[in-house]
Scaffold this motif. Sequence first.
Motif, PDB file in Angstrom:
ATOM      1  N   GLU A   1     -32.003 -36.194  39.635  1.00  0.00           N
ATOM      2  CA  GLU A   1     -32.304 -36.419  41.050  1.00  0.00           C
ATOM      3  C   GLU A   1     -31.558 -37.675  41.479  1.00  0.00           C
ATOM      4  OE1 GLU A   1     -36.226 -37.727  43.626  1.00  0.00           O
ATOM      5  OE2 GLU A   1     -36.478 -36.366  41.921  1.00  0.00           O
ATOM      6  N   ALA A   2     -30.755 -37.550  42.526  1.00  0.00           N
ATOM      7  CA  ALA A   2     -29.897 -38.656  42.950  1.00  0.00           C
ATOM      8  C   ALA A   2     -30.236 -39.085  44.367  1.00  0.00           C
ATOM      9  CB  ALA A   2     -28.426 -38.252  42.869  1.00  0.00           C
ATOM     10  N   GLU A   3     -30.154 -40.378  44.609  1.00  0.00           N
ATOM     11  CA  GLU A   3     -30.387 -40.917  45.946  1.00  0.00           C
ATOM     12  C   GLU A   3     -29.043 -41.157  46.630  1.00  0.00           C
ATOM     13  OE1 GLU A   3     -32.689 -44.625  48.194  1.00  0.00           O
ATOM     14  OE2 GLU A   3     -32.464 -44.607  46.009  1.00  0.00           O
ATOM     15  N   LEU A   4     -28.843 -40.480  47.751  1.00  0.00           N
ATOM     16  CA  LEU A   4     -27.642 -40.640  48.562  1.00  0.00           C
ATOM     17  C   LEU A   4     -27.980 -41.500  49.778  1.00  0.00           C
ATOM     18  CD1 LEU A   4     -26.198 -37.010  48.313  1.00  0.00           C
ATOM     19  CD2 LEU A   4     -25.750 -38.986  46.861  1.00  0.00           C
ATOM     20  N   PRO A   5     -26.979 -41.906  50.565  1.00  0.00           N
ATOM     21  CA  PRO A   5     -27.272 -42.802  51.699  1.00  0.00           C
ATOM     22  C   PRO A   5     -28.330 -42.283  52.661  1.00  0.00           C
ATOM     23  CG  PRO A   5     -24.919 -42.730  51.283  1.00  0.00           C
ATOM     24  CD  PRO A   5     -25.533 -41.711  50.379  1.00  0.00           C
ATOM     25  N   LEU A   6     -28.369 -40.963  52.899  1.00  0.00           N
ATOM     26  CA  LEU A   6     -29.275 -40.425  53.908  1.00  0.00           C
ATOM     27  C   LEU A   6     -30.359 -39.513  53.359  1.00  0.00           C
ATOM     28  CD1 LEU A   6     -26.693 -39.579  56.731  1.00  0.00           C
ATOM     29  CD2 LEU A   6     -28.129 -41.621  56.520  1.00  0.00           C
ATOM     30  N   HIS A   7     -30.290 -39.142  52.083  1.00  0.00           N
ATOM     31  CA  HIS A   7     -31.268 -38.200  51.548  1.00  0.00           C
ATOM     32  C   HIS A   7     -31.224 -38.225  50.020  1.00  0.00           C
ATOM     33  CE1 HIS A   7     -27.458 -35.921  52.026  1.00  0.00           C
ATOM     34  NE2 HIS A   7     -27.779 -35.447  50.836  1.00  0.00           N
ATOM     35  N   TRP A   8     -32.067 -37.381  49.408  1.00  0.00           N
ATOM     36  CA  TRP A   8     -32.082 -37.215  47.957  1.00  0.00           C
ATOM     37  C   TRP A   8     -31.575 -35.811  47.634  1.00  0.00           C
ATOM     38  CZ3 TRP A   8     -35.380 -40.078  50.724  1.00  0.00           C
ATOM     39  CH2 TRP A   8     -35.662 -41.369  50.274  1.00  0.00           C
ATOM     40  N   GLU A   9     -30.874 -35.679  46.516  1.00  0.00           N
ATOM     41  CA  GLU A   9     -30.210 -34.408  46.229  1.00  0.00           C
ATOM     42  C   GLU A   9     -30.205 -34.131  44.731  1.00  0.00           C
ATOM     43  OE1 GLU A   9     -25.798 -32.409  47.080  1.00  0.00           O
ATOM     44  OE2 GLU A   9     -26.580 -33.970  48.386  1.00  0.00           O
ATOM     45  N   LEU A  10     -30.273 -32.835  44.392  1.00  0.00           N
ATOM     46  CA  LEU A  10     -30.136 -32.419  43.002  1.00  0.00           C
ATOM     47  C   LEU A  10     -28.667 -32.529  42.594  1.00  0.00           C
ATOM     48  CD1 LEU A  10     -31.521 -31.055  40.495  1.00  0.00           C
ATOM     49  CD2 LEU A  10     -30.741 -28.887  41.457  1.00  0.00           C
ATOM     50  N   SER A  11     -28.427 -33.142  41.446  1.00  0.00           N
ATOM     51  CA  SER A  11     -27.055 -33.364  40.994  1.00  0.00           C
ATOM     52  C   SER A  11     -26.929 -33.008  39.517  1.00  0.00           C
ATOM     53  CB  SER A  11     -26.627 -34.818  41.213  1.00  0.00           C
ATOM     54  OG  SER A  11     -26.720 -35.176  42.583  1.00  0.00           O
ATOM     55  N   SER A  12     -25.687 -32.769  39.097  1.00  0.00           N
ATOM     56  CA  SER A  12     -25.379 -32.456  37.707  1.00  0.00           C
ATOM     57  C   SER A  12     -24.571 -33.607  37.113  1.00  0.00           C
ATOM     58  CB  SER A  12     -24.599 -31.138  37.620  1.00  0.00           C
ATOM     59  OG  SER A  12     -24.235 -30.858  36.287  1.00  0.00           O
ATOM     60  N   TYR A  13     -25.039 -34.121  35.978  1.00  0.00           N
ATOM     61  CA  TYR A  13     -24.411 -35.274  35.337  1.00  0.00           C
ATOM     62  C   TYR A  13     -23.765 -34.834  34.028  1.00  0.00           C
ATOM     63  CZ  TYR A  13     -24.146 -39.659  32.676  1.00  0.00           C
ATOM     64  OH  TYR A  13     -23.730 -40.712  31.901  1.00  0.00           O
TER      65      TYR A  13
ATOM     66  N   LYS B   1     -20.369 -36.590  29.019  1.00  0.00           N
ATOM     67  CA  LYS B   1     -19.089 -36.935  28.378  1.00  0.00           C
ATOM     68  C   LYS B   1     -18.174 -37.698  29.333  1.00  0.00           C
ATOM     69  CE  LYS B   1     -19.208 -32.966  25.231  1.00  0.00           C
ATOM     70  NZ  LYS B   1     -18.526 -31.709  24.804  1.00  0.00           N
ATOM     71  N   SER B   2     -17.998 -37.155  30.523  1.00  0.00           N
ATOM     72  CA  SER B   2     -17.101 -37.799  31.490  1.00  0.00           C
ATOM     73  C   SER B   2     -17.815 -38.809  32.376  1.00  0.00           C
ATOM     74  CB  SER B   2     -16.451 -36.736  32.369  1.00  0.00           C
ATOM     75  OG  SER B   2     -17.420 -36.066  33.155  1.00  0.00           O
ATOM     76  N   LYS B   3     -19.155 -38.825  32.320  1.00  0.00           N
ATOM     77  CA  LYS B   3     -19.975 -39.707  33.164  1.00  0.00           C
ATOM     78  C   LYS B   3     -19.840 -39.382  34.648  1.00  0.00           C
ATOM     79  CE  LYS B   3     -20.764 -41.984  29.322  1.00  0.00           C
ATOM     80  NZ  LYS B   3     -22.024 -41.809  28.573  1.00  0.00           N
ATOM     81  N   GLN B   4     -19.400 -38.178  34.946  1.00  0.00           N
ATOM     82  CA  GLN B   4     -19.221 -37.777  36.337  1.00  0.00           C
ATOM     83  C   GLN B   4     -20.494 -37.110  36.865  1.00  0.00           C
ATOM     84  OE1 GLN B   4     -16.372 -38.422  38.219  1.00  0.00           O
ATOM     85  NE2 GLN B   4     -15.838 -39.640  36.408  1.00  0.00           N
ATOM     86  N   VAL B   5     -20.747 -37.322  38.151  1.00  0.00           N
ATOM     87  CA  VAL B   5     -21.908 -36.749  38.815  1.00  0.00           C
ATOM     88  C   VAL B   5     -21.419 -35.819  39.918  1.00  0.00           C
ATOM     89  CG1 VAL B   5     -24.000 -37.206  40.158  1.00  0.00           C
ATOM     90  CG2 VAL B   5     -23.326 -38.768  38.315  1.00  0.00           C
ATOM     91  N   LYS B   6     -21.944 -34.598  39.929  1.00  0.00           N
ATOM     92  CA  LYS B   6     -21.595 -33.625  40.964  1.00  0.00           C
ATOM     93  C   LYS B   6     -22.854 -33.248  41.734  1.00  0.00           C
ATOM     94  CE  LYS B   6     -19.774 -28.961  41.753  1.00  0.00           C
ATOM     95  NZ  LYS B   6     -19.256 -27.722  41.130  1.00  0.00           N
ATOM     96  N   ASN B   7     -22.808 -33.464  43.055  1.00  0.00           N
ATOM     97  CA  ASN B   7     -23.929 -33.081  43.900  1.00  0.00           C
ATOM     98  C   ASN B   7     -23.922 -31.570  44.109  1.00  0.00           C
ATOM     99  OD1 ASN B   7     -24.658 -35.797  44.209  1.00  0.00           O
ATOM    100  ND2 ASN B   7     -23.295 -36.056  45.953  1.00  0.00           N
ATOM    101  N   LEU B   8     -25.099 -30.949  44.003  1.00  0.00           N
ATOM    102  CA  LEU B   8     -25.210 -29.492  44.073  1.00  0.00           C
ATOM    103  C   LEU B   8     -25.632 -28.991  45.450  1.00  0.00           C
ATOM    104  CD1 LEU B   8     -26.869 -28.730  40.612  1.00  0.00           C
ATOM    105  CD2 LEU B   8     -24.446 -28.841  41.206  1.00  0.00           C
ATOM    106  N   GLY B   9     -25.827 -29.887  46.399  1.00  0.00           N
ATOM    107  CA  GLY B   9     -26.124 -29.466  47.761  1.00  0.00           C
ATOM    108  C   GLY B   9     -27.553 -29.030  47.994  1.00  0.00           C
ATOM    109  N   ILE B  10     -28.480 -29.353  47.080  1.00  0.00           N
ATOM    110  CA  ILE B  10     -29.891 -29.011  47.242  1.00  0.00           C
ATOM    111  C   ILE B  10     -30.645 -30.307  47.510  1.00  0.00           C
ATOM    112  CG2 ILE B  10     -31.922 -27.995  46.149  1.00  0.00           C
ATOM    113  CD1 ILE B  10     -30.092 -26.279  44.474  1.00  0.00           C
TER     114      ILE B  10
END
Length: 482
Positions: free
Chosen positions: A326-338, A341-350
């Motif tokens: 669960e990630a906190e973005l500037p305007l809302h909270w969103e489900l993300s995939s972490y 290995k690469s330490k990259q986070v991808k927001n899933l739009g939920i």
Amino acid sequence: MSDYLPEEVVLEILHRLPVKSLIRFRCVSKSWNSLITTPAFINSHFSSNSSNSNKLIVRHCVDKPYLEHYKLIDDNNDSSSDQIQHIDFPLTSSRINHFMLIGSVNGLFSLFELERYVLWNPSIRKFITLPNPCISVKTHGRVKCRSAFGFDPRTNDYKVVRIAFRCGTKRTEEAKVPLVEVYSLNEGSWRITSAGDSFSPGISFDDWGRPSASLNGAVHFVVNDRDDNFCPLVLSFDLGDEVFREISVPNGAFGMRDYVHTSVIGGSLSLLCHDTYRHTVNNCCSIWVMKDYGIVDSWTKQFTVNLDGGLIRVLGLQKNGNILVEAELPLHWELSSYDPKSKQVKNLGICGRPYYFCVDNYMENLVLLDKPNDAVSKRGASRKRKCRDKLDSSQHFSICLLTSDEARVHLLQEAREQQQEVVQLEETVRQQQEAMLYQQEAIQQQMEKMASFKSQLEKAADFKSRLAHLIQRLGGPGWRHI
């Protein structure tokens, strides 16, 4: 069943079909409908298909208006927005903002609001409301309950567990042996058990707001041992023999202020530990997995997730190795995939409210298909769903099997429910009108007070002016030097 195929061949074919097709095929014949809705077929169909799940179901809640949504995402890859499937949730809570999620197992969800418990199967779009529990304020006084939902594989039965503590003014009263009652889906009723006798008096729950974890015929909670400096433990309740047991956690792995809760990851009992003070998340979450169930030495730290960059908490793992957060973005909270290995986070739009996200394996099954349609719970159906003209497949094919007399009874029942809704709406409007009148009276009183205060200020100013004039006349210039 068929003039061309032996019955055992037809049965084998039906076992291999998805749930959606079986719902349709109930209208082929009465014999097919009778077969598909038997408990034996429901159980055997699930056993034949339980390992075929490649999807996760995500629960997320929004406010204004308060609604909860469910979506399906791919368990092997990060789903794009056009690959995410929406599942209609047929209920809205009439008493609290959102239903409390008690737990989910084998694709079946247990939800709760106050004294109302609901079981919902999203794969057949059907839910039932459970009868009222035995333990209530009227029968046992004020109680505080910890609920759980699990599956007993020995009897193929889904059960809801309520652990009720009597609320007292003294700590010794609150620490008394709890009352425990169990609802059995097979039996369709609640039953108070003697399970409280195996509950250690020094145990207190620490994960009141989290769903329990169901595994190996037991439900699991995180608790604290008051007799051992509030050290965390895993408390299990066996759904078969109805006995509480304690499982030790890794020695020294968790602090007293860490937020720990149970989960099931890869078919194993797991602990998610957020290194946190109350309501203040620090920078990491450790994921511990019990490789051999019940063997304390088999606890293994599988991951440590860095929660920098707006990541709030860990929700679960995907088959591709990514971690859902669960990630906190500037305007809302969103489900993300972490990606660890690469330490990259991808927001899933939920998107949704913080700490309301939940992720679990999605399994199709026919559980609840043999249960009567829930007429009582339709009072809480979402307005959005009521406005839709198209019925879902399970409702449509259930209605097509009704006789004319049953249809009339069904329509009369719906009419009575709508009349009750109108009465409730009128009562709500009346209460709002009373509240507005009360506010108007309060505003009027405030205005009268302000007018009185203004009048007093004007009188004080006039008195001050007269007093200054009188002093000037009596004393002359000399008064200024007093």
